[in-house]
Design a protein around this motif. Structure first.
Motif, PDB file in Angstrom:
ATOM      1  N   MET A   1       0.846  -1.179   0.000  1.00 54.27           N
ATOM      2  CA  MET A   1       0.000   0.000   0.000  1.00 54.27           C
ATOM      3  C   MET A   1       0.893   1.245   0.000  1.00 54.27           C
ATOM      4  O   MET A   1       1.824   1.355   0.776  1.00 54.27           O
ATOM      5  CB  MET A   1      -0.882  -0.010   1.240  1.00 54.27           C
ATOM      6  N   GLU A   2       0.591   2.146  -0.900  1.00 51.29           N
ATOM      7  CA  GLU A   2       1.344   3.390  -0.985  1.00 51.29           C
ATOM      8  C   GLU A   2       0.663   4.458  -0.144  1.00 51.29           C
ATOM      9  O   GLU A   2      -0.550   4.648  -0.211  1.00 51.29           O
ATOM     10  CB  GLU A   2       1.407   3.869  -2.429  1.00 51.29           C
ATOM     11  N   ILE A   3       1.445   5.127   0.666  1.00 50.39           N
ATOM     12  CA  ILE A   3       0.935   6.205   1.502  1.00 50.39           C
ATOM     13  C   ILE A   3       1.469   7.519   0.958  1.00 50.39           C
ATOM     14  O   ILE A   3       2.678   7.671   0.748  1.00 50.39           O
ATOM     15  CB  ILE A   3       1.373   6.038   2.972  1.00 50.39           C
ATOM     16  N   LYS A   4       0.569   8.452   0.698  1.00 56.92           N
ATOM     17  CA  LYS A   4       0.980   9.764   0.220  1.00 56.92           C
ATOM     18  C   LYS A   4       1.060  10.721   1.398  1.00 56.92           C
ATOM     19  O   LYS A   4       0.148  10.768   2.226  1.00 56.92           O
ATOM     20  CB  LYS A   4      -0.003  10.317  -0.805  1.00 56.92           C
ATOM     21  N   PHE A  25      18.091  18.687   5.017  1.00 59.12           N
ATOM     22  CA  PHE A  25      18.184  17.710   6.100  1.00 59.12           C
ATOM     23  C   PHE A  25      16.855  16.990   6.312  1.00 59.12           C
ATOM     24  O   PHE A  25      16.830  15.780   6.540  1.00 59.12           O
ATOM     25  CB  PHE A  25      18.637  18.371   7.406  1.00 59.12           C
ATOM     26  N   ALA A  26      15.743  17.714   6.232  1.00 59.30           N
ATOM     27  CA  ALA A  26      14.427  17.090   6.389  1.00 59.30           C
ATOM     28  C   ALA A  26      14.181  16.081   5.270  1.00 59.30           C
ATOM     29  O   ALA A  26      13.683  14.977   5.507  1.00 59.30           O
ATOM     30  CB  ALA A  26      13.339  18.156   6.404  1.00 59.30           C
ATOM     31  N   THR A  27      14.560  16.436   4.054  1.00 58.21           N
ATOM     32  CA  THR A  27      14.385  15.536   2.917  1.00 58.21           C
ATOM     33  C   THR A  27      15.252  14.290   3.070  1.00 58.21           C
ATOM     34  O   THR A  27      14.791  13.162   2.860  1.00 58.21           O
ATOM     35  CB  THR A  27      14.729  16.270   1.610  1.00 58.21           C
ATOM     36  N   LYS A  28      16.492  14.486   3.455  1.00 55.80           N
ATOM     37  CA  LYS A  28      17.399  13.353   3.648  1.00 55.80           C
ATOM     38  C   LYS A  28      16.870  12.415   4.735  1.00 55.80           C
ATOM     39  O   LYS A  28      16.876  11.188   4.567  1.00 55.80           O
ATOM     40  CB  LYS A  28      18.793  13.862   4.017  1.00 55.80           C
ATOM     41  N   THR A  29      16.399  12.983   5.827  1.00 57.46           N
ATOM     42  CA  THR A  29      15.850  12.178   6.921  1.00 57.46           C
ATOM     43  C   THR A  29      14.648  11.366   6.445  1.00 57.46           C
ATOM     44  O   THR A  29      14.524  10.174   6.744  1.00 57.46           O
ATOM     45  CB  THR A  29      15.452  13.082   8.101  1.00 57.46           C
ATOM     46  N   LEU A  32      15.943   8.536   4.154  1.00 53.41           N
ATOM     47  CA  LEU A  32      16.677   7.511   4.909  1.00 53.41           C
ATOM     48  C   LEU A  32      15.753   6.664   5.777  1.00 53.41           C
ATOM     49  O   LEU A  32      16.120   5.567   6.188  1.00 53.41           O
ATOM     50  CB  LEU A  32      17.758   8.166   5.779  1.00 53.41           C
ATOM     51  N   ASN A  33      14.568   7.165   6.046  1.00 47.71           N
ATOM     52  CA  ASN A  33      13.611   6.432   6.874  1.00 47.71           C
ATOM     53  C   ASN A  33      12.485   5.800   6.059  1.00 47.71           C
ATOM     54  O   ASN A  33      11.403   5.547   6.572  1.00 47.71           O
ATOM     55  CB  ASN A  33      13.044   7.346   7.961  1.00 47.71           C
ATOM     56  N   GLY A  34      12.762   5.535   4.791  1.00 44.30           N
ATOM     57  CA  GLY A  34      11.817   4.786   3.981  1.00 44.30           C
ATOM     58  C   GLY A  34      10.997   5.592   2.990  1.00 44.30           C
ATOM     59  O   GLY A  34      10.211   5.008   2.247  1.00 44.30           O
ATOM     60  N   GLY A  35      11.150   6.895   2.989  1.00 47.05           N
ATOM     61  CA  GLY A  35      10.423   7.705   2.007  1.00 47.05           C
ATOM     62  C   GLY A  35      10.835   7.317   0.598  1.00 47.05           C
ATOM     63  O   GLY A  35      11.997   7.004   0.345  1.00 47.05           O
ATOM     64  N   LYS A  36       9.908   7.315  -0.308  1.00 50.40           N
ATOM     65  CA  LYS A  36      10.177   6.852  -1.667  1.00 50.40           C
ATOM     66  C   LYS A  36      10.211   7.960  -2.706  1.00 50.40           C
ATOM     67  O   LYS A  36      10.784   7.785  -3.765  1.00 50.40           O
ATOM     68  CB  LYS A  36       9.099   5.836  -2.099  1.00 50.40           C
ATOM     69  N   GLN A  37       9.571   9.079  -2.434  1.00 50.65           N
ATOM     70  CA  GLN A  37       9.439  10.095  -3.467  1.00 50.65           C
ATOM     71  C   GLN A  37       9.265  11.469  -2.825  1.00 50.65           C
ATOM     72  O   GLN A  37       8.587  11.602  -1.804  1.00 50.65           O
ATOM     73  CB  GLN A  37       8.205   9.772  -4.321  1.00 50.65           C
ATOM     74  N   VAL A  38       9.869  12.464  -3.445  1.00 48.39           N
ATOM     75  CA  VAL A  38       9.712  13.848  -2.994  1.00 48.39           C
ATOM     76  C   VAL A  38       9.494  14.712  -4.223  1.00 48.39           C
ATOM     77  O   VAL A  38      10.204  14.568  -5.217  1.00 48.39           O
ATOM     78  CB  VAL A  38      10.969  14.359  -2.245  1.00 48.39           C
ATOM     79  N   GLN A  39       8.500  15.557  -4.162  1.00 50.96           N
ATOM     80  CA  GLN A  39       8.237  16.497  -5.250  1.00 50.96           C
ATOM     81  C   GLN A  39       8.096  17.882  -4.640  1.00 50.96           C
ATOM     82  O   GLN A  39       7.344  18.070  -3.689  1.00 50.96           O
ATOM     83  CB  GLN A  39       6.950  16.139  -5.987  1.00 50.96           C
ATOM     84  N   PHE A  40       8.818  18.830  -5.192  1.00 51.87           N
ATOM     85  CA  PHE A  40       8.785  20.193  -4.670  1.00 51.87           C
ATOM     86  C   PHE A  40       8.148  21.141  -5.666  1.00 51.87           C
ATOM     87  O   PHE A  40       8.466  21.114  -6.854  1.00 51.87           O
ATOM     88  CB  PHE A  40      10.206  20.699  -4.375  1.00 51.87           C
ATOM     89  N   ASN A  41       7.253  21.957  -5.185  1.00 52.08           N
ATOM     90  CA  ASN A  41       6.733  23.110  -5.906  1.00 52.08           C
ATOM     91  C   ASN A  41       6.900  24.285  -4.944  1.00 52.08           C
ATOM     92  O   ASN A  41       6.242  24.344  -3.919  1.00 52.08           O
ATOM     93  CB  ASN A  41       5.244  22.966  -6.247  1.00 52.08           C
TER      94      ASN A  41
END
Length: 92
Positions: A1-4, A25-29, A32-41
């Protein structure tokens, strides 16, 4: 299950080099803790609304949508509205 997860940063929170380091640092954390995707606007909501009303003035405005980048003015109104909604802070 994907969590957004949607994390909102107001543009004024990203003005200094120190602010950008905190975001890094927030993005790296997150990753490193299982996040799969980051999108910035990082764009002001009023700019997006104006781009919807006056697309001829914002032809170079690019936003992240869902795994891809696109010129905001070429998106359907439904997708534009979704991008605008994600920038709102009134519901927080």
């Amino acid at each position: 299950m994907e969590i957004k997860v949607y994390i909102k940063f107001h543009p004024v929170a990203l003005k200094t080099d120190e602010d950008l380091m905190k975001l890094a640092f927030a993005t790296k954390t997150y990753l490193l803790n299982g996040g799969k995707q980051v999108q910035f606007n990082v764009v002001d909501r009023d700019v997006l609304i104006d781009a919807q009303k006056n697309p001829q003035n914002h032809r170079d405005l690019i936003v992240r949508v869902a795994g891809y980048s696109a010129y905001f003015t070429t998106l359907t109104k439904m997708i534009q509205d979704e991008v605008i909604e994600r920038t709102g802070f009134q519901n927080m």
